[in-house]
Design an enzyme around this catalytic site. Structure first.
Site, PDB file in Angstrom:
ATOM      1  N   SER A 701      -0.709 -13.343   5.258  1.00 24.83           N
ATOM      2  CA  SER A 701      -1.984 -13.836   4.734  1.00 24.83           C
ATOM      3  C   SER A 701      -2.422 -13.154   3.443  1.00 24.83           C
ATOM      4  O   SER A 701      -3.418 -13.546   2.853  1.00 24.83           O
ATOM      5  CB  SER A 701      -3.081 -13.679   5.793  1.00 24.83           C
ATOM      6  OG  SER A 701      -3.288 -12.323   6.105  1.00 24.83           O
ATOM      7  N   LYS A 744     -12.044 -12.412   9.944  1.00 30.63           N
ATOM      8  CA  LYS A 744     -11.936 -11.973   8.551  1.00 30.63           C
ATOM      9  C   LYS A 744     -13.216 -12.273   7.777  1.00 30.63           C
ATOM     10  O   LYS A 744     -13.690 -11.448   6.980  1.00 30.63           O
ATOM     11  CB  LYS A 744     -10.735 -12.663   7.880  1.00 30.63           C
ATOM     12  CG  LYS A 744      -9.387 -12.269   8.458  1.00 30.63           C
ATOM     13  CD  LYS A 744      -8.266 -13.067   7.812  1.00 30.63           C
ATOM     14  CE  LYS A 744      -6.916 -12.700   8.399  1.00 30.63           C
ATOM     15  NZ  LYS A 744      -5.810 -13.479   7.816  1.00 30.63           N
TER      16      LYS A 744
END
Length: 801
Positions: A701, A744
């Site tokens: 990511s 996140k």
């Protein structure tokens, strides 16, 4: 291998001949497994492989001879030449018989010892050229002494062990040839094939006898130790028999004196406790059998205590369908009130739990899906399990399996072990006192296999609704019905749960709390609880919203509220001391400044603008077991020849993401940085570093973050300091979806970021975000890295005239 036999040499017609025949230049080779041949020794063999049978047929058609060679690897059925020793013995078939199963049994007379020079054939069987190895015999008094020592020691061994026939004594005593003596004894000894091969390959007879002396001495020591152990065992058996007779006499004396009533009273009490249960037939028979054993075993015997403990466990457990507690149907309105009263927020999690309870209410049974509450520490997973038990009006038991590495912790120990007891599942059922409790299996992701087995494999049966109706604990060794139990599991990291176990559970993810939710949780639950524990009255101390926000923002960094609870507890302790010392009187209202005075320097550093003022630095979002976090990706260039260096303890996947970002930018340099020279990457080495190098990092990511940092470095355009991003990049510049976006995004919000860039295919995740998160953070969902750069990079500075 057989014992010694009369030394006979036979010819092609099977009749004895005088002296050994000459060694042929080449012979077919028969590999032997775990058997080493010796000259002048008859060996019984069983042959079944096709190529070996073909070799024997050809040998019988000729002079009946072939080469016997030991294999280096006993587990290989058809060894190659490289897997065979180089020294073997020529064998002559003395007798052969074929058996109905297709194999052949034969007696082979050992002949000359030879060395293989070269392999000339592999099919249909092995063939090799050979040469004879002569014996080296130096007649001397030392050789005579070695022969006598070998004979003496071997005769002692023959007398001590049963596997050597007594005829060997006469054979060994009458052999005068030192070489033949060494081969005879080597073939009869129980030593390893490697040691036998070493003796066979030794051409010097004196050295061979010296080695035999050492092996015989070792074997004699082993036999001596074994004899001593056997004597000890026999002595203990005699002692046990004597104790048994004495105990029987003691029991008779106790019966005459009327002292046997205690045992009978104990048996009657156990029988009454067992009769109070609706035991299944199999359990009833086992209990009756053990009661009979208990009556027959003396009270002073250790076995008496083992049987009594076993029966007490059976009597303590709830058994049978008749012992399911009668409970009212689940009131979903009450259940919702319980969940709302015990936990703030978590609306989607509560909805999923209520759906689960609705199914249980309508089906009137617990058999079904196992819930697994997954999320960071401190978000309320364990307390949710307690709330579910309250909502169902069931008994609650917590089963902590974190750190369990022994299967016996789940299934128990067998009764043959001293101090054996049932496993944690059966102990929880005893403590619950009912067959339909709610059992919370806490920290199921922390189990790991060890020397005692794999406890996760034992949990498969416990959590499988199709199997746990007949769960067997090793201690009880009886089928126990767990189908009425409602199991709820908790975990921090789903990746650490084995696939088969995870497949049996329905995952309910609990993300971290927002700052607003933490504030409400502190006001409703944490502050009142800590004031009570500190002995302070609720009206005596008042925490302002500003004070709580200061604690949340500057003294904690977590997805849950465990650290917040500790910080509030620290404040209340200090206030309690002041009250006890008389320095604090009356009503106190805590402000932000007062909190800082009590807690000291802030423990959390504001990091949003720490590194984002220079080109080459970008903020990426990462998932951790304790919630979302921000990773700063730094890129720097030095004069060089185009190398790419990646540091910061990065895993393989993250390194590949950096390489993909580097390759994409090299192919699109003119679009990203038109003012940069075309050969910029050929004349510069690029270094990508992720700080906090002591912490391992991995995952795809960070791909778009690395690409953004590199683009910022080459173009000279800094990255906006209010932008954080996450997404995987491909070589063609596509942005692929990632996991953990909610955690996140909460981490980005917690650190003050106002813009988050994420893959377009993660846009559906936005529906699960709390309203406060969607209102405070501007989300941009992109499909291409070009869109990322357009949003993240600041405008090019205008050139001064």
């Amino acid at each position: 291998m057989s014992g010694p036999s009369e030394l006979i040499v036979v010819g092609a017609d099977g009749n004895p001949v005088d002296g050994p025949p000459p060694v042929p230049p080449a012979l077919g080779v028969l590999p032997l497994r775990e058997t080493v041949p010796f000259p002048d020794i008859v060996i019984p063999l069983a042959v079944g492989q096709e190529r070996s049978l073909k070799l024997l047929d050809d040998a019988l058609a000729g002079d009946r001879r072939f080469l016997m060679v030991a294999s280096k690897e006993a587990g290989v059925e058809a060894p190659d030449p490289e897997q065979l020793y180089e020294v073997g013995v020529i064998g002559t078939i003395a007798r052969m018989m074929k058996v109905p199963d297709g194999t052949s049994r034969l007696l082979v007379q050992g002949g000359q010892r030879v060395r293989i020079l070269r392999w000339t054939q592999r099919e249909p069987y092995l063939v090799a050229t050979i040469e004879e190895i002569p014996e080296i015999v130096n007649e001397s008094d030392e050789l005579t002494a070695l022969v006598r020592e070998v004979q003496r020691t071997f005769l002692e061994i023959v007398e001590a062990v049963p596997y050597l026939p007594e005829e060997l004594q006469l054979a060994v005593a009458n052999i005068e040839d030192a070489s033949q003596l060494s081969y005879l004894i080597a073939s009869a000894l129980r030593i390893t094939p490697g040691e036998k091969q070493e003796l066979l390959e030794q051409p010097d007879v004196e050295l061979r006898l010296r080695r035999l002396v050492a092996l015989l001495a070792r074997e004699l020591d082993v036999i001596s130790i074994g004899t001593r152990i056997q004597d000890q065992v026999q002595s203990e058996l005699d002692k046990g028999q004597r104790e048994f007779v004495l105990r029987q006499q003691l029991r008779a004396i106790q019966a005459e004196l009327g002292e046997d009533d205690d045992t009978q009273r104990e048996i009657d009490e156990l029988r009454a406790r067992l009769d109070a249960h609706d035991l299944p037939e199999e359990i009833r028979k086992t209990a009756e059998r053990e009661l009979g054993r208990l009556a027959a075993i003396p009270a002073a015997s250790p076995e008496h205590g083992v049987v009594r403990t076993y029966l007490e466990w059976i009597a303590d457990l709830p058994w049978g369908a008749g012992e399911h507690e009668e409970v009212d149907p689940i009131d979903l309105t009450l259940a919702k009130d319980v969940l709302d009263g015990d936990h703030y927020g978590l609306d989607q999690v509560k909805d999923r739990i209520l759906e689960h309870l609705a199914v249980l209410s309508l089906s009137h049974e617990s058999r079904g899906t196992i819930l697994c509450l997954a999320g960071p520490p401190g978000v309320g997973k364990t307390s949710l399990g307690r709330s579910i038990a309250r909502a169902m009006d069931r008994s609650f038991q917590r089963l902590s399996v974190g750190g369990v590495r022994d299967e016996a912790e789940i299934r128990g120990h067998r009764r043959t072990y001293v101090g054996a007891m049932p496993g944690s599942v059966i102990r929880a059922m005893r403590d619950a006192g009912t067959t339909n409790p709610v059992i919370l299996v806490d920290e199921i992701d922390k189990m790991a296999s060890g020397y005692g087995g794999d406890p996760t494999a034992a949990m498969l049966e416990v959590l499988d609704p199709e199997q746990n109706a007949t769960f067997r604990d090793h201690f009880l060794d009886l089928p126990y019905d767990l189908s009425g139990v409602t199991f709820i599991c908790t975990a921090n990291e789903l990746d650490r749960i084995p696939g088969p176990l995870r497949d049996r559970m329905e995952i309910v993810t609990i993300a971290g709390y927002t700052e607003r939710e933490k504030l409400e949780i502190a006001k409703r639950y944490l502050v009142p609880r800590q004031l009570e524990r500190a002995g302070l009255r609720r009206g005596q101390v008042n925490f302002s919203d500003a004070a709580l926000r200061t604690i949340i923002a500057q003294y904690t960094r977590e997805a849950g509220v465990r650290g917040l609870d500790r910080a509030i507890r620290s404040v209340t302790r200090k206030l309690a001391r002041q009250v006890a010392e008389g320095t604090l009187t009356g009503r106190t209202s805590l402000s932000s400044a007062k909190v800082k005075e009590l807690l000291g320097n802030q423990r959390r550093e504001k990091t949003r603008r720490r590194r984002s003022s220079n080109p080459g630095v970008a903020s990426g979002l990462a998932w951790t077991p304790v919630g979302g976090d921000v990773l700063y990706i730094e890129a720097a260039a030095t004069p060089g020849n185009g190398r790419l260096l990646l540091t910061g303890q990065l895993g393989d996947v993250m390194r590949e993401s950096g390489q993909a970002a580097h390759t994409w930018l090299r192919g699109h340099l003119a679009d990203v940085a038109p003012e940069a020279p075309a050969d910029w990457f050929k004349t510069h080495d690029v270094h990508i570093h992720v700080p906090a190098g002591a912490i391992p990092k991995d995952g795809p990511s960070a791909g778009i973050t690395m690409a953004t940092a590199l683009s910022s470095l080459v173009s000279g355009r800094p990255v906006r300091d209010d932008v954080a991003m996450t997404g995987e990049i491909t070589l063609t510049g596509d942005v692929l979806p990632i996991g953990g976006l909610k955690e996140k995004a909460l981490g980005a919000q917690d650190l003050g970021y106002r813009t988050v860039i994420a893959p377009a295919r993660n846009a559906s995740d936005l529906e699960d975000f709390p309203d406060s998160l969607r209102e405070s953070v501007d989300f941009h969902f992109v499909e291409r890295i070009d869109d990322v750069l357009e949003i993240a990079l600041k405008a090019r500075p205008r050139k001064r005239r």
